[in-house]
Design a protein around this motif. Structure first.
Motif, PDB file in Angstrom:
ATOM      1  N   TYR A 273      35.763  66.974  22.764  1.00 10.57           N
ATOM      2  CA  TYR A 273      36.534  65.858  22.257  1.00 10.57           C
ATOM      3  C   TYR A 273      38.126  66.086  22.190  1.00 10.57           C
ATOM      4  O   TYR A 273      38.834  65.037  22.247  1.00 10.57           O
ATOM      5  CB  TYR A 273      35.907  65.246  21.223  1.00 10.57           C
TER       6      TYR A 273
ATOM      7  N   SER B 256      39.871  64.407  17.625  1.00  9.50           N
ATOM      8  CA  SER B 256      38.621  64.073  16.956  1.00  9.50           C
ATOM      9  C   SER B 256      38.181  64.609  15.677  1.00  9.50           C
ATOM     10  O   SER B 256      37.215  64.640  15.093  1.00  9.50           O
ATOM     11  CB  SER B 256      37.536  64.365  18.052  1.00  9.50           C
TER      12      SER B 256
ATOM     13  N   ASP C  96      38.619  59.289  19.277  1.00  9.46           N
ATOM     14  CA  ASP C  96      37.067  59.062  18.874  1.00  9.46           C
ATOM     15  C   ASP C  96      36.714  60.112  17.801  1.00  9.46           C
ATOM     16  O   ASP C  96      36.518  61.174  17.992  1.00  9.46           O
ATOM     17  CB  ASP C  96      36.124  59.435  20.017  1.00  9.46           C
ATOM     18  N   PRO C  97      37.269  59.745  16.400  1.00  9.95           N
ATOM     19  CA  PRO C  97      36.959  60.820  15.365  1.00  9.95           C
ATOM     20  C   PRO C  97      35.335  61.059  15.429  1.00  9.95           C
ATOM     21  O   PRO C  97      34.554  60.539  15.192  1.00  9.95           O
ATOM     22  CB  PRO C  97      37.425  59.948  14.263  1.00  9.95           C
ATOM     23  N   LYS C  98      35.157  62.553  15.214  1.00 10.16           N
ATOM     24  CA  LYS C  98      33.909  63.131  14.976  1.00 10.16           C
ATOM     25  C   LYS C  98      33.543  63.853  13.600  1.00 10.16           C
ATOM     26  O   LYS C  98      32.536  63.979  13.256  1.00 10.16           O
ATOM     27  CB  LYS C  98      33.376  64.058  16.266  1.00 10.16           C
TER      28      LYS C  98
END
Length: 920
Positions: free
Chosen positions: A173, A177, A514-516
């Motif tokens: 990502y 992310s 898109d933070p993971k």
């Protein structure tokens, strides 16, 4: 007098009644006049403990330890250690307490540090949330975060999980992310950087304007290092506490210094919505101003000063305005001016047709008109006035121009650059004692890069990811929606503090992301950041949450992997006792925070690291090794070298008040014992002595060369000593301020180069301002810093919870209208959340606002959504973001309603059970 003073006389030692009996009971003796069968003697024996005898007999040692809360007192706390165990704690009693060399006594927070360090909520060893598994998605079981137990794992298991999962997300990502909520996590920069928050938190709107308009950033703090030193406080006719309560937020010596000024005849004025304990102690006159309406009040003060000067003369210092400032009137406009408008004409209503009279202001700020006129008279040039603030009034929407306006009023009276006159922040280590440091510690990195707020960094990899800053007021909203706008870093830049601008800085830019993964170290962001409910939602969406901490906080509760670090009380400086190590956790790298003006702390570890806790730097290095890097890729120097550098580089100002000399004598034997690099040096005090003493203090006298008046050189000769502004003067008209803010395009209107009025939260509490119809949430809730804790730190101790019960403060008028009395349980709510607190009804609080102390822990009931811990951030959300500066936290602009709670009465939170976890 120290308890271990061998010269202590028996008569002095035994005076004190019960204490005498207790000591006698230990030694087997009976005090004079007491019979061995006396019930009091028998009772004392029953309560006697072994540690008393150990202290009396000198079987251990007193060690000066750190108090790492950033409240600013930098007080002295000492613990008695025997066989590696802390038995007792006390504060500074090592010297006679005099005005010239005062004892550095700690506050209640410091007094109970032992309960904080050795608390039931210490994280003892690495932990994994039971159902969490690596790989992301369903493997994370994110819906169970905060609601299930933990299992103990080994350090290797924990570090493997963290390293592998970070590498997976970076590869799949990218760096946007991964969001770092803590201080640095420098190891992440080896993989390409990370996102981090960016907000003004403590400073509100005070960070942007001061340096642009000729003010100061001192020790990384806006408007600091420009006040006068503590010895000059008594020379003021009047000291204004603007939105300040140092008895709570900077407890320790600052209030002692103010009390000495009071005893010398200085009068105090408090401006704010409540008559707080500091105002009461100093018998200050209270000037009532509703929360967040200070620009209306000060504009009316300026109007009154102009009017009174026309009528009486000797109010405005026109010579000062024309020598030292630009933009007050048509005669003093700067060359950089783009519009032909000045402050005086605006105040008189020439541009908008609204003169900023006291009648205009009182409708907004609630200040009686006679108080506005009185305050304006106090600002006259013939009085010696110190105008001191603590940022709180600028943590509101509509306060964009408050810092510039605050300085403008001071300039109108000429209250800068001389004895008895000052305009400055009195904050953190600057509280009540500003000026060039008389003693200072060395750079831990010896020339390392400054990474913000005056922090010297020993970190090697820097975050090179552009637009890596998420505006803190909207961080949970942005992470939830997967979209943010990057605006730049408000404090890691050049002269203008990093705010983006036309020349040399990147323009604002929008990102979908898109933070993971969330990582955190030593902070408590979920508890201490606005909009806790949405924060919990974001945490539950992550693939992994990692928390480096020494205690089980709300952030720990909603994490997946807990990595226990040790505190500043832990470590080892004795080669005979094993590996040498000192704590490097988060704020402990802030060497500037180890000093106030007169003295520097030289704290040292008191006990070995508890349980399986490790140093934060060790954790980062071990993660880096799993990616194929080595220690030198993360840190430029070791922890011990950094600790040594701070001591070896320490300097003390000479008697001439200008030059510095080496403070600490260090031998080659000292260097070899610690295994560090360095050269022997001759100083004022030996390394052994300064560590045993734990501090070094510079004595003051009334005739010494160490006095300090902020702006003194500039005021004496503005041409030879220009300020940092474009004009070199203090800018009441500041084109740079307006350009920087307006270029962002964040505000719905453009700000003027001079201070003007903007709509306040109080006005926004009305559904219809003109008809005075109140809205759904008619009360402003502000969040005072509380003596019980520093932000969320130190709150676990039972003693301090008993002493400071954390109520909601309500005015008598508002409480009566809702049928509420002191001791009732109150429900406070808005669209963001609900909390309950026990009411404390006051006659010293303006109607229309309530106060909920900042930093309480959340105890969330999932069925009702009510927080029974009373965390004010359950009610503060992204809508409190400033109108013009996206990084500015306006969290005091929180609108709520409240009523008497119809459920079970809330118990005192000193009775709450510790928040623990299951272990398997």
């Amino acid at each position: 007098m120290a308890l271990l003073d061998k010269a202590i006389g028996r008569r002095n030692f035994l005076k004190g009644g019960a204490a005498a009996i207790a000591v006698a009971g230990l030694s087997g003796c009976v005090p004079d006049g007491k019979d061995a069968s006396d019930p009091a003697v028998e009772s004392a024996k029953a309560h006697a403990v072994e540690s008393d005898a150990a202290i009396v007999n000198g079987e251990g040692e007193w060690v000066t330890v750190d108090c790492w809360g950033n409240c600013g007192g930098r007080c002295i706390n000492r613990v008695f250690v025997k066989d590696g165990v802390v038995l007792r704690q006390k504060t500074d009693d090592m010297k006679e307490d005099t005005v010239e060399t005062p004892q550095q006594r700690s506050c209640p927070r410091g007094h109970q540090m032992r309960q904080h360090v050795f608390n039931a909520n210490r994280i003892k060893y690495p932990m994994k949330r039971k159902s969490w598994q690596p790989g992301g998605g369903e493997n994370s079981h994110g819906d169970l975060r905060g609601e299930e137990g933990w299992q103990r794992i080994s350090w290797d298991e924990a570090l493997d999980y963290v390293a592998q999962e970070l590498k997976r997300v970076y590869d799949e990502y990218g760096p946007r992310s991964v969001v770092c909520m803590g201080t640095d996590w420098p190891v992440l920069n080896l993989l390409g950087g990370r996102l981090q928050w960016n907000g003004t938190e403590s400073y509100g709107n005070w960070y942007n304007a001061p340096v642009r308009m000729g003010g100061n950033i001192g020790n990384g703090l806006p408007d600091c290092l420009v006040g006068n030193d503590r010895m000059d406080l008594k020379n003021a006719d009047t000291i204004v506490f603007y939105g300040m309560n140092p008895a709570w937020h900077s407890a320790g010596n600052p209030m002692y210094y103010y009390r000495l000024a009071k005893e010398a005849g200085t009068e105090f004025v408090y401006v704010g919505p409540e008559y707080n304990v500091s105002a009461s102690v100093l018998e200050a006159r209270w000037v009532r101003v509703r929360p967040g309406t200070d620009t209306a009040f000060l504009l009316a003060v300026a109007y009154e000063m102009i009017r009174l000067d026309d009528e009486q003369g000797n109010i405005i210092d026109w010579d000062f305005l024309h020598r030292c400032t630009v933009g007050f009137d048509a005669e003093s406009m700067p060359a950089e001016a783009v519009i032909n408008e000045n402050f005086q004409a605006y105040v008189l209503g020439e541009y908008d047709g609204v003169p900023k009279t006291r009648e205009w202001a009182t409708e907004i700020c609630g200040t009686p008109v006679e108080d506005i006129t009185w305050y304006a008279g106090q600002m006259r040039k013939t009085r010696d006035v110190m105008l001191l603030h603590n940022y709180a009034p600028s943590r509101y929407r509509g306060s964009t121009d408050l810092p510039q306006l605050f300085l403008t009023v001071a300039c109108m009276g000429g209250h800068l650059g001389r004895s008895g006159n000052a305009v400055a922040a009195t904050f953190s280590i600057e509280s009540a004692n500003s000026g060039t440091k008389l003693v200072k510690l060395g750079d831990p990195a010896i020339g390392g890069v400054k990474i913000g707020a005056g922090v010297a960094s020993v970190v090697v990899p820097k975050n090179t990811l552009e637009y890596s800053e998420l505006p803190k007021p909207t961080i949970w909203k942005d992470m939830d929606e997967g979209h943010y706008t990057g605006y730049g870093d408000y404090r890691n830049g050049a002269l203008d503090n990093g705010w983006v601008k036309k020349d040399g800085y990147l323009p604002p830019k929008e990102f979908d992301f898109d933070p993971k993964i969330i990582v955190n170290d030593y902070h408590n962001p979920l508890q201490a950041t606005e909009d806790v409910n949405r924060g919990i939602k974001v945490f539950k969406k992550m693939d992994m949450v990692v928390n480096i901490e020494y205690r089980f906080t709300l952030t720990s509760q909603y994490a997946d992997i807990l990595l226990p670090c040790f505190t500043a009380w832990e470590g080892n400086l004795d080669p005979d006792k094993g590996e040498l190590q000192v704590a490097t956790n988060g704020i402990m790298r802030l060497s500037r925070a180890q000093c106030n003006r007169d003295y520097a702390l030289f704290s040292r570890p008191a006990v070995q690291p508890l349980f399986e806790s490790k140093n934060e730097s060790w954790i980062y290095v071990e993660i880096a090794k799993r990616w194929g890097f080595k220690e030198s890729d993360v840190f430029s120097v070791s922890d011990m070298q950094s600790y040594f550098n701070r001591i070896a580089g320490a300097e003390v100002m000479d008697d001439d008040g200008v030059t510095y000399k080496t403070l600490v004598t260090i031998s080659q034997e000292d260097i070899d014992a610690w295994g560090v690099e360095g050269e022997p040096q001759q100083g004022v005090i030996s390394l052994k002595d300064v560590l045993e003493q734990g501090y070094y203090q510079v004595p003051r006298t009334k005739d010494d060369n160490h006095g300090f008046y902020g702006y003194e050189d500039f005021v004496k000769d503005p041409e030879e000593n220009p300020r940092s502004s474009a004009s070199g003067k203090l800018e009441i008209y500041c084109q740079s301020k307006a350009d920087a803010i307006n270029w962002l395009g964040f505000g719905s209107e453009e700000v003027k180069p001079y201070p003007t009025f903007h709509t306040t939260t109080y006005q926004e509490s009305f559904a219809n301002w003109e008809r005075k119809e109140k809205g759904a949430y008619p009360f402003i809730m502000y969040q005072p810093h509380y003596l019980r804790r520093a932000h969320t730190c130190f709150d676990e101790g039972v003693w301090i919870r008993e002493a400071w019960p954390n109520p909601v403060y309500i005015s008598a008028e508002d409480a009566a209208a809702k049928g509420i009395e002191t001791g009732d349980t109150v429900l406070i709510h808005n669209d963001a959340g609900k909390i309950v607190r026990i009411a404390s009804v006051l006659n010293t609080l303006m109607p229309g606002c309530i106060a909920v102390p900042h930093g309480s822990r959340t105890y969330l009931d999932p069925e009702t959504g009510i927080d029974f811990g009373g965390n004010e951030n359950m009610l503060v959300d992204h809508k409190t973001q400033d109108d013009f500066m996206p990084q500015c936290d306006g969290y005091n602009s929180c609108l709520v309603d409240f009523e008497k709670y119809n459920g079970k009465p809330l118990a005192a939170d000193c009775q709450f059970e510790p928040v623990l976890w299951t272990e398997e």
